[in-house]
Design a protein around this motif. Sequence first.
Motif, PDB file in Angstrom:
ATOM      1  N   GLY A   1       8.033  11.322  -5.433  1.00  0.00           N
ATOM      2  CA  GLY A   1       7.606  11.867  -4.145  1.00  0.00           C
ATOM      3  C   GLY A   1       6.185  11.468  -3.805  1.00  0.00           C
ATOM      4  O   GLY A   1       5.885  11.108  -2.652  1.00  0.00           O
ATOM      5  N   ALA A   2       5.306  11.500  -4.800  1.00  0.00           N
ATOM      6  CA  ALA A   2       3.916  11.100  -4.566  1.00  0.00           C
ATOM      7  C   ALA A   2       3.827   9.625  -4.187  1.00  0.00           C
ATOM      8  O   ALA A   2       3.057   9.243  -3.293  1.00  0.00           O
ATOM      9  CB  ALA A   2       3.081  11.374  -5.818  1.00  0.00           C
ATOM     10  N   ILE A   3       4.627   8.789  -4.842  1.00  0.00           N
ATOM     11  CA  ILE A   3       4.614   7.354  -4.533  1.00  0.00           C
ATOM     12  C   ILE A   3       5.076   7.111  -3.104  1.00  0.00           C
ATOM     13  O   ILE A   3       4.508   6.281  -2.380  1.00  0.00           O
ATOM     14  CB  ILE A   3       5.501   6.590  -5.534  1.00  0.00           C
ATOM     15  N   ILE A   4       6.105   7.822  -2.664  1.00  0.00           N
ATOM     16  CA  ILE A   4       6.595   7.659  -1.293  1.00  0.00           C
ATOM     17  C   ILE A   4       5.515   8.037  -0.285  1.00  0.00           C
ATOM     18  O   ILE A   4       5.275   7.320   0.701  1.00  0.00           O
ATOM     19  CB  ILE A   4       7.859   8.511  -1.079  1.00  0.00           C
ATOM     20  N   VAL A   5       4.851   9.169  -0.524  1.00  0.00           N
ATOM     21  CA  VAL A   5       3.795   9.622   0.393  1.00  0.00           C
ATOM     22  C   VAL A   5       2.674   8.594   0.456  1.00  0.00           C
ATOM     23  O   VAL A   5       2.189   8.237   1.542  1.00  0.00           O
ATOM     24  CB  VAL A   5       3.250  10.991  -0.049  1.00  0.00           C
ATOM     25  N   ILE A   6       2.254   8.086  -0.695  1.00  0.00           N
ATOM     26  CA  ILE A   6       1.175   7.098  -0.728  1.00  0.00           C
ATOM     27  C   ILE A   6       1.592   5.827   0.002  1.00  0.00           C
ATOM     28  O   ILE A   6       0.805   5.239   0.770  1.00  0.00           O
ATOM     29  CB  ILE A   6       0.785   6.785  -2.184  1.00  0.00           C
ATOM     30  N   ALA A   7       2.840   5.394  -0.200  1.00  0.00           N
ATOM     31  CA  ALA A   7       3.310   4.168   0.444  1.00  0.00           C
ATOM     32  C   ALA A   7       3.326   4.302   1.963  1.00  0.00           C
ATOM     33  O   ALA A   7       2.870   3.409   2.684  1.00  0.00           O
ATOM     34  CB  ALA A   7       4.708   3.811  -0.065  1.00  0.00           C
ATOM     35  N   VAL A   8       3.843   5.418   2.454  1.00  0.00           N
ATOM     36  CA  VAL A   8       3.883   5.627   3.909  1.00  0.00           C
ATOM     37  C   VAL A   8       2.469   5.743   4.469  1.00  0.00           C
ATOM     38  O   VAL A   8       2.161   5.200   5.547  1.00  0.00           O
ATOM     39  CB  VAL A   8       4.707   6.895   4.236  1.00  0.00           C
ATOM     40  N   PHE A   9       1.579   6.428   3.752  1.00  0.00           N
ATOM     41  CA  PHE A   9       0.193   6.555   4.202  1.00  0.00           C
ATOM     42  C   PHE A   9      -0.474   5.190   4.305  1.00  0.00           C
ATOM     43  O   PHE A   9      -1.156   4.887   5.301  1.00  0.00           O
ATOM     44  CB  PHE A   9      -0.578   7.450   3.231  1.00  0.00           C
ATOM     45  N   LEU A  10      -0.280   4.339   3.300  1.00  0.00           N
ATOM     46  CA  LEU A  10      -0.881   3.000   3.327  1.00  0.00           C
ATOM     47  C   LEU A  10      -0.296   2.164   4.455  1.00  0.00           C
ATOM     48  O   LEU A  10      -1.014   1.393   5.102  1.00  0.00           O
ATOM     49  CB  LEU A  10      -0.672   2.304   1.980  1.00  0.00           C
ATOM     50  N   GLN A  11       1.004   2.308   4.699  1.00  0.00           N
ATOM     51  CA  GLN A  11       1.625   1.595   5.812  1.00  0.00           C
ATOM     52  C   GLN A  11       0.967   1.980   7.128  1.00  0.00           C
ATOM     53  O   GLN A  11       0.650   1.121   7.969  1.00  0.00           O
ATOM     54  CB  GLN A  11       3.118   1.917   5.878  1.00  0.00           C
ATOM     55  N   GLN A  12       0.773   3.258   7.327  1.00  0.00           N
ATOM     56  CA  GLN A  12       0.170   3.725   8.574  1.00  0.00           C
ATOM     57  C   GLN A  12      -1.259   3.224   8.724  1.00  0.00           C
ATOM     58  O   GLN A  12      -1.674   2.812   9.805  1.00  0.00           O
ATOM     59  CB  GLN A  12       0.214   5.249   8.626  1.00  0.00           C
TER      60      GLN A  12
END
Length: 356
Positions: free
Chosen positions: A335-346
């Motif tokens: 879950g943390a990896i998904i949040v970080i990935a989406v944040f970096l994408q944005q």
Amino acid sequence: MSDQTPSAPPTTPPADEHRRIEAAAAAEGETQSGFVRFMSSPFGRNLGLVIALLVLCAVGVATAGDRFASTDNMLTILRLASSIGVVAIGMTFVIIGGGIDLSVGAIVALSSVWATTLATQTMAEDTHWLIMVFVACAVGVGCGLVNGILIAYGRMAPFIATLAMFAAARGLAEIISEKRTQIIDVRGLVDFINGDFLGVPVLVWIFAVVSAIGWVLLNRTTFGRRTIAVGGNATAARLAGIAVKRHTVLLYVVLGLACGIAAIMLAARTTTGSATHGQLWELDAIAAVVIGGTLLTGGRGTIVGTVIGVLIFNTLTNVFTLNNLDSSTQAVAKGAIIVIAVFLQQRVAVRGSDST
């Protein structure tokens, strides 16, 4: 001798100093925008993923030693990644096209159950085990077709349509199997899927072939260009002459076919067909696609990134398992990896838009 007050030094820099400041600021801006453009490019995103995977492997070696670095363990990671990886390839097309599918796990379960019924296995023994492959793929395509029609022509939100399929497909799988695990008696299928070719498991070869076909389809065909156009701006794609509704249906059919292939891979690996197969696969597939750099809003994504995303998640699971960490900790880390990935994408998307 008259007293004269010395003149104050100039408060504004000379013209040449102004030019130097402006040139330095411009150079810094060009450097930042160049870096943003590089990180926004497919190569830059994939390079970051490769580095993340290598760091994860280094952690595995440091914490588990030879148990992680052994050839058998590497093949185990690839073997376990193959089935969900095939689904993730299909999910990449749907998400690039501006959609989402929450039913892939249930479709995998239904396909595996239908392909391993007594009637299907009897036909396979009388003819060839490819009958079971055909049935699994046909069920997956049928479910994908229903999803696509409901979304494109029924104008249902992808979330709602695929959520309904999630419930219906899992329920139908339980009805057909009577909530029992169906054992595969057709040894030809099991022996082939679980065999090796050139020292590499056939499961991994199937994943590699599907990935290669997906890459060609996305990057070298009109279908891929239309997928990106539909996901980027459906209205503009329609005005450009693209049959958006028909193309949307095809995207879900492609994902359904991927689910059928993954179902027969999973069934052969476990030698069973079960209504419990593919649980939470929709979350794992979406997570791998997002980690791989595909935008959830559609219009951008790469097959290579998805493949690396699948490997990252399965490597993470393997490292946690070798270090005896429970599944709850794994879920929190994912879950943390998904949040970080989406944040970096944005962040990259915003900087990229600001630099243009």
